[in-house]
Write a protein that holds these residues in place. Structure first.
Motif, PDB file in Angstrom:
ATOM      1  N   LYS A 211       0.830  -1.214   0.000  1.00  0.00           N
ATOM      2  CA  LYS A 211       0.000   0.000   0.000  1.00  0.00           C
ATOM      3  C   LYS A 211       0.860   1.257   0.000  1.00  0.00           C
ATOM      4  CE  LYS A 211      -3.974  -2.108   2.296  1.00  0.00           C
ATOM      5  NZ  LYS A 211      -4.831  -2.106   3.501  1.00  0.00           N
ATOM      6  N   VAL A 212       1.891   1.256   0.876  1.00  0.00           N
ATOM      7  CA  VAL A 212       2.785   2.415   0.930  1.00  0.00           C
ATOM      8  C   VAL A 212       3.454   2.627  -0.423  1.00  0.00           C
ATOM      9  CG1 VAL A 212       4.908   3.313   1.955  1.00  0.00           C
ATOM     10  CG2 VAL A 212       3.155   2.266   3.400  1.00  0.00           C
ATOM     11  N   ASN A 213       3.915   1.514  -1.020  1.00  0.00           N
ATOM     12  CA  ASN A 213       4.573   1.624  -2.335  1.00  0.00           C
ATOM     13  C   ASN A 213       3.609   2.152  -3.382  1.00  0.00           C
ATOM     14  OD1 ASN A 213       6.974   0.687  -1.300  1.00  0.00           O
ATOM     15  ND2 ASN A 213       6.567  -1.478  -1.844  1.00  0.00           N
ATOM     16  N   SER A 214       2.351   1.683  -3.256  1.00  0.00           N
ATOM     17  CA  SER A 214       1.345   2.156  -4.236  1.00  0.00           C
ATOM     18  C   SER A 214       1.138   3.659  -4.121  1.00  0.00           C
ATOM     19  CB  SER A 214       0.033   1.416  -4.006  1.00  0.00           C
ATOM     20  OG  SER A 214      -0.970   1.916  -4.861  1.00  0.00           O
ATOM     21  N   HIS A 215       1.029   4.141  -2.871  1.00  0.00           N
ATOM     22  CA  HIS A 215       0.854   5.582  -2.667  1.00  0.00           C
ATOM     23  C   HIS A 215       2.098   6.335  -3.072  1.00  0.00           C
ATOM     24  CE1 HIS A 215      -3.044   5.104  -0.923  1.00  0.00           C
ATOM     25  NE2 HIS A 215      -2.583   4.353   0.118  1.00  0.00           N
ATOM     26  N   THR A 216       3.250   5.762  -2.775  1.00  0.00           N
ATOM     27  CA  THR A 216       4.511   6.416  -3.157  1.00  0.00           C
ATOM     28  C   THR A 216       4.611   6.524  -4.685  1.00  0.00           C
ATOM     29  OG1 THR A 216       5.590   5.550  -1.175  1.00  0.00           O
ATOM     30  CG2 THR A 216       7.004   6.281  -2.962  1.00  0.00           C
ATOM     31  N   ALA A 217       4.207   5.480  -5.374  1.00  0.00           N
ATOM     32  CA  ALA A 217       4.226   5.498  -6.840  1.00  0.00           C
ATOM     33  C   ALA A 217       3.258   6.558  -7.381  1.00  0.00           C
ATOM     34  CB  ALA A 217       3.866   4.128  -7.378  1.00  0.00           C
ATOM     35  N   ALA A 218       2.108   6.660  -6.694  1.00  0.00           N
ATOM     36  CA  ALA A 218       1.132   7.678  -7.118  1.00  0.00           C
ATOM     37  C   ALA A 218       1.699   9.074  -6.954  1.00  0.00           C
ATOM     38  CB  ALA A 218      -0.151   7.514  -6.312  1.00  0.00           C
ATOM     39  N   ILE A 254      -2.314  15.158  -3.606  1.00  0.00           N
ATOM     40  CA  ILE A 254      -1.088  14.790  -2.906  1.00  0.00           C
ATOM     41  C   ILE A 254      -1.300  14.836  -1.402  1.00  0.00           C
ATOM     42  CG2 ILE A 254       1.259  15.556  -2.399  1.00  0.00           C
ATOM     43  CD1 ILE A 254       1.505  16.345  -5.352  1.00  0.00           C
ATOM     44  N   GLU A 255      -1.931  15.883  -0.951  1.00  0.00           N
ATOM     45  CA  GLU A 255      -2.163  16.015   0.472  1.00  0.00           C
ATOM     46  C   GLU A 255      -3.045  14.880   0.994  1.00  0.00           C
ATOM     47  OE1 GLU A 255      -0.755  18.034   2.582  1.00  0.00           O
ATOM     48  OE2 GLU A 255       0.479  18.817   0.917  1.00  0.00           O
ATOM     49  N   GLU A 256      -4.053  14.570   0.185  1.00  0.00           N
ATOM     50  CA  GLU A 256      -4.931  13.484   0.599  1.00  0.00           C
ATOM     51  C   GLU A 256      -4.157  12.157   0.746  1.00  0.00           C
ATOM     52  OE1 GLU A 256      -7.963  13.386  -2.297  1.00  0.00           O
ATOM     53  OE2 GLU A 256      -9.087  15.075  -1.442  1.00  0.00           O
ATOM     54  N   HIS A 257      -3.299  11.881  -0.239  1.00  0.00           N
ATOM     55  CA  HIS A 257      -2.506  10.637  -0.155  1.00  0.00           C
ATOM     56  C   HIS A 257      -1.548  10.667   1.030  1.00  0.00           C
ATOM     57  CE1 HIS A 257      -3.885   8.552  -3.710  1.00  0.00           C
ATOM     58  NE2 HIS A 257      -3.726   9.666  -4.471  1.00  0.00           N
ATOM     59  N   ARG A 258      -0.988  11.855   1.287  1.00  0.00           N
ATOM     60  CA  ARG A 258      -0.080  11.945   2.436  1.00  0.00           C
ATOM     61  C   ARG A 258      -0.835  11.728   3.741  1.00  0.00           C
ATOM     62  NH1 ARG A 258       3.647  16.999   0.280  1.00  0.00           N
ATOM     63  NH2 ARG A 258       5.129  15.674  -0.878  1.00  0.00           N
ATOM     64  N   ASP A 259      -2.049  12.276   3.760  1.00  0.00           N
ATOM     65  CA  ASP A 259      -2.862  12.037   4.960  1.00  0.00           C
ATOM     66  C   ASP A 259      -3.131  10.527   5.133  1.00  0.00           C
ATOM     67  OD1 ASP A 259      -2.927  14.683   5.573  1.00  0.00           O
ATOM     68  OD2 ASP A 259      -4.873  15.052   4.598  1.00  0.00           O
ATOM     69  N   LEU A 260      -3.389   9.874   4.025  1.00  0.00           N
ATOM     70  CA  LEU A 260      -3.631   8.425   4.092  1.00  0.00           C
ATOM     71  C   LEU A 260      -2.384   7.673   4.599  1.00  0.00           C
ATOM     72  CD1 LEU A 260      -5.699   7.859   0.799  1.00  0.00           C
ATOM     73  CD2 LEU A 260      -6.528   7.752   3.163  1.00  0.00           C
TER      74      LEU A 260
END
Length: 435
Positions: A211-218, A254-260
């Motif tokens: 999941k972290v990798n997926s968000h990082t890739a995003a 981006i902020e939303e993903h960082r919050d996640l």
């Protein structure tokens, strides 16, 4: 009961012989071939049945022969007749003092005659164990047969037990248990459960990382797009407002993903499963060794039981041996210094077969006399083994024990000896002139 009178006619080398024994020692002497052995054989054939009778019992040239023994209480007569074919027939009669004849004369004689009556040296020729068995008859207060039966039973049982012991020892020695083997089996199910939990935890950590990798890739993708957008500003001034709007929207994303990501927190650490995997791999060997250890412990317990059983059987045999030895010590054996052991007979502490010929003959005569309580007659064909002192001792023993000992010697100079010449009893003066 003794021989009061012997009459023999045409028996082997004898023509006609009449002997009325005087005293307990009856010495029959003479040169070889004169008939002295025939005198002792005549006694033997009259009493012992037909089996010992030789193939030619009647004197050459005669058609009939006979032996009569007056035993005082009984008169025994055995007659021989030569047939035309050279063979012979024989008959036996036993009559009492009144002349009444017995229907089964040999059965009566067998009850009177001991096993060693006709040749006491049969005893000295026996094997040591057979001598022990023969002398046991002189120990009436101990049941050797029953003791031997029980000892043989225990011996056979001990043999079986010792065979089990050897088998158990071999089986115990064949089981090799490594040092440090525990007493109880490893709980493989618990180890597998522990491994399963570790694997599930690792799987959760892996999914978290994905999941972290997926968000990082995003994030990386969005940042790349921002870079391209900013690169296009110069070229796309007309579209700046729209692009900035898009940028703002993406920055919001981006902020939303960082919050996640923040909501997910730190990823759990990976658990090292090498230890539990190693323990699982070793559990099979450990458990096999535990089973071997239990098996060895069980076999050792059986071995202790069998060893104790063998020792008990050995003790039972030893007790009976001691009882037999005591019975022998307490028995009134016929010769001083005569002992029975488990393996043989001792005379004054020395094996009987190592005694001199004269000692063996003396003891054999004494044993024969002890075994023959009714007809106290003994025949000795090897009297020449006895010197004058031994002959005197034999005479004293015979008198003291009520025995009548018929002894065959060669050319005796003793005055009481009965000399046989040419099938007759020689006159005293004739015997003296030839001596």
């Amino acid at each position: 009961m003794h021989i009061v009178r012997l009459n023999a006619e045409n028996i082997k080398r004898l023509s006609a012989v009449e002997i009325a024994p005087n005293g307990n020692l009856v010495e029959i002497t003479g040169k070889n071939g004169q008939g002295k052995t025939s005198v002792l054989d005549a006694i033997y054939w009259a009493l012992a049945g037909t089996k010992p009778i030789q193939g030619k019992p009647v004197r050459d040239g005669a058609d009939t022969g006979s032996v009569t023994l007056d035993l005082g209480e009984y008169v025994v007569t055995r007659k021989f007749r030569v047939r035309d074919d050279g063979e012979y027939t024989t008959s036996l009669t036993v009559a009492n003092k009144d002349g009444a004849k017995y229907s089964d004369p040999q059965k009566l004689l067998n009850a009177l005659v001991g096993d060693l009556t006709f040749d006491p040296l049969d005893f000295s020729r026996m094997k040591p164990l057979d001598q022990v068995i023969a002398l046991r008859a002189l120990v009436p207060d101990y049941d050797f047969v029953e003791a031997d039966r029980l000892s043989l039973k225990d011996f056979n049982a001990r043999t079986e037990v010792n065979r089990d012991i050897r088998d158990l020892q071999a089986r115990v020695e064949a089981i090799i248990v490594p040092d440090g083997t525990p007493d109880e089996r490893v709980d493989l199910a618990a180890l597998m459960e522990e491994l399963q939990k570790d694997l599930e935890a690792n799987e959760a950590a892996r999914r978290h990382a994905e999941k972290v990798n997926s968000h990082t890739a995003a994030i990386a993708t969005l940042e790349e797009e921002i870079q391209r957008g900013r690169s296009d500003i110069a070229r796309l001034q007309a579209e700046i407002a729209n692009i900035e709007k898009n940028i703002a929207a993406r920055e919001l994303g981006i902020e939303e993903h960082r919050d996640l990501i923040d909501d997910l927190g730190l990823a759990p650490a990976q658990i090292d499963t090498a230890d539990v995997r190693q323990r699982i791999a070793e559990s099979e060997t450990i458990n096999r060794n535990v089973e071997l250890k239990k098996q060895r412990r069980k076999l050792n317990a059986e071995l202790r039981d069998k060893t104790e059983e063998s020792a008990n059987l050995t003790g039972s045999i030893a007790v009976r041996k001691a009882a037999a030895a005591k019975a022998v010590r307490d028995a009134d054996l016929p010769v001083e210094g005569l002992e029975l052991t488990e393996d043989g007979v001792l005379l004054n502490g020395v094996p009987f077969d190592q005694a001199s010929d004269a000692e063996q003959l003396r003891v054999s005569i004494a044993v024969a006399g002890a075994m023959n309580p009714r007809l106290r007659v003994i025949r000795v064909r090897d009297g020449s083994l006895l010197d004058d002192d031994s002959m005197a001792a034999l005479a004293s023993y015979a008198e003291a024990n009520g025995l009548q000992v018929w002894v065959e010697t060669v050319q005796s100079g003793r005055e009481a000896a009965i000399v046989i010449e040419d099938g007759h009893v020689a006159k005293r003066e004739e015997a003296g002139s030839d001596a």
